[in-house]
Motif scaffolding. Structure first.
Motif, PDB file in Angstrom:
ATOM      1  N   GLY A  61       0.780  -1.217   0.000  1.00  0.00           N
ATOM      2  CA  GLY A  61       0.000   0.000   0.000  1.00  0.00           C
ATOM      3  C   GLY A  61       0.816   1.273   0.000  1.00  0.00           C
ATOM      4  N   SER A 226      -3.375  -1.618  14.490  1.00  0.00           N
ATOM      5  CA  SER A 226      -2.777  -2.146  13.262  1.00  0.00           C
ATOM      6  C   SER A 226      -1.953  -3.402  13.484  1.00  0.00           C
ATOM      7  CB  SER A 226      -1.893  -1.074  12.608  1.00  0.00           C
ATOM      8  OG  SER A 226      -2.646   0.089  12.314  1.00  0.00           O
ATOM      9  N   ASP A 253      -2.001  -5.305  10.046  1.00  0.00           N
ATOM     10  CA  ASP A 253      -3.217  -5.192   9.231  1.00  0.00           C
ATOM     11  C   ASP A 253      -3.867  -3.864   9.613  1.00  0.00           C
ATOM     12  OD1 ASP A 253      -5.452  -5.481   7.704  1.00  0.00           O
ATOM     13  OD2 ASP A 253      -6.140  -7.354   8.607  1.00  0.00           O
ATOM     14  N   ALA A 256      -9.045   0.479   7.821  1.00  0.00           N
ATOM     15  CA  ALA A 256      -9.286   1.450   6.748  1.00  0.00           C
ATOM     16  C   ALA A 256      -9.212   2.886   7.253  1.00  0.00           C
ATOM     17  CB  ALA A 256     -10.650   1.174   6.111  1.00  0.00           C
ATOM     18  N   ARG A 259      -5.461   4.123   7.542  1.00  0.00           N
ATOM     19  CA  ARG A 259      -4.526   4.011   6.422  1.00  0.00           C
ATOM     20  C   ARG A 259      -4.047   5.352   5.898  1.00  0.00           C
ATOM     21  NH1 ARG A 259      -7.633  -1.007   3.317  1.00  0.00           N
ATOM     22  NH2 ARG A 259      -7.220  -2.536   4.996  1.00  0.00           N
ATOM     23  N   THR A 266      -1.427  -0.877   4.112  1.00  0.00           N
ATOM     24  CA  THR A 266      -2.583  -1.732   4.365  1.00  0.00           C
ATOM     25  C   THR A 266      -2.207  -2.941   5.218  1.00  0.00           C
ATOM     26  OG1 THR A 266      -2.195  -2.880   2.252  1.00  0.00           O
ATOM     27  CG2 THR A 266      -3.756  -1.028   2.256  1.00  0.00           C
ATOM     28  N   THR A 267      -1.241  -3.717   4.757  1.00  0.00           N
ATOM     29  CA  THR A 267      -0.778  -4.877   5.514  1.00  0.00           C
ATOM     30  C   THR A 267       0.740  -4.943   5.445  1.00  0.00           C
ATOM     31  OG1 THR A 267      -0.955  -6.337   3.585  1.00  0.00           O
ATOM     32  CG2 THR A 267      -2.877  -6.211   5.048  1.00  0.00           C
TER      33      THR A 267
END
Length: 351
Positions: A61, A226, A253, A256, A259, A266-267
């Motif tokens: 991401g 996260s 992880d 949303a 982010r 994202t991950t």
């Protein structure tokens, strides 16, 4: 430091307190809590050995992060007595985007050398003396009996945030029989200690310019939300009760809603490992051959600005900004030992 990378840097701080572990064991069925108490106690001494530290991060991401990033620090070390500068021969390798950057430091306690991209420079006596005096003055001001730094002195208490530890059996590590202890991590409590550590580093004037003096409430919540999973493993000798290996794995992880503050991450996964071989065995720190004058390195780092003893004058080269782009790293890797080409890479800083 760009916002998108501050988040990653803060996640990387989760591994900071792992360095320095020493462990205890020996019973047929040892109590993991007792082992962990001994792990952070003052009795275990690490005076010499060969260090092997590895850190790897891979995330999805982040637009400017192309592929995984890894860092390795390895080499022998030897203490020279309480409060004295130790002898080391450490090599640092940073890899990312298909290229790598290498550096190193060597000292026998009396002299010092620095290596950059395969070229070694001998530190002049005056500069090295200032460095050694500063190190030994700081060590002499420590409250620790051996002028070392303990977790307690940094405000870190791992027993608060290690969760459900258990002994996972015995394993051979480098020819030594060890107990393996595995535990989860209470991220919220751990971040409290990380914030305390940052504050104390700032008080001592040891914090880097881009490292915050504390974690804000929002940052703690974002990181806690996260971290999907965090697992710590420690391998400690069954006979000598000393650390042989340690690993920390963090799975990420990002929700949303977080982010955007995380730069699009994202991950991801962060892996840290620490190993010590030849523990408390005599280490030989050899003087590097064919070392160049330190003034050449000073000129390189300042883009040709004047240094002690003369030299040419040019506009100083800007240091690379902390961005996700690998252009600067690619340029440095391609430059090899060519000083002029390394200086030209400064034009890529911040892209």
């Amino acid at each position: 430091m760009p916002r998108r990378f501050r988040f990653v840097a803060l996640l990387a701080l989760l591994v900071g307190a792992a360095i320095g572990f020493s462990a205890c064991g020996g019973e047929d069925d040892p109590d993991p809590q007792e082992l962990l108490r001994a792990t952070f106690g003052p009795d275990q001494k690490v005076e010499s050995g060969k260090l092997d530290v590895r850190l790897a991060f891979e995330g999805q991401g982040l637009a400017n992060l192309q592929g995984p990033i890894s860092l390795e620090l390895a080499g022998p070390f030897q203490t020279n007595g309480s409060g004295k500068l130790p002898s080391v021969d450490l090599t640092l390798t940073l890899a990312g985007g298909g290229t790598s950057f290498g550096a190193g430091a060597v000292t026998d306690g009396e002299r010092g050398w620095i290596t950059l991209q395969g070229t070694t420079y001998v530190v002049d006596d005056e500069t090295f003396a200032r460095f050694r005096e500063g190190y030994e003055a700081e060590a002499g001001n420590s409250d620790e009996e051996d002028s070392g730094t303990s977790f307690a002195s940094l405000g870190i208490d791992p027993l608060r945030w290690l969760r459900d530890p258990r002994v996972a059996g015995r394993e051979d590590v480098g020819g030594t029989e060890t107990h393996r202890i595995t535990a989860g991590v209470d991220v919220a409590k751990f971040l409290e200690d990380v914030s305390e550590l940052l504050g104390r580093a700032g008080e001592l004037g040891q914090a880097a310019p881009n490292v915050p003096s504390q974690l804000t409430e929002q940052q703690r919540k974002d990181i806690e939300a996260s971290v999907k999973d965090a697992v710590l493993d420690v391998w400690t000798g069954t006979d000598d009760r000393a650390l042989r290996r340690l690993t920390l794995r963090i799975d990420i992880d990002v929700p949303a809603g977080v982010r955007k503050r995380a730069g699009g991450l994202t991950t991801g996964r962060l892996d840290f490992s620490l190993g010590i071989s030849d523990l408390n065995e005599e280490q030989e720190i050899a003087e590097p051959a064919d070392a160049r004058p330190f003034s050449e390195l000073q000129s390189l780092l300042t883009g040709g600005a004047p240094v002690q003893g003369g030299g040419t004058t040019t506009e100083p080269a800007s240091p690379p900004a902390a961005t996700g782009s690998t252009e600067y790293l690619d340029c440095i890797g391609a430059a090899g030992n060519d000083v002029a080409k390394i200086q030209e890479c400064a034009a890529l800083a911040g892209r």
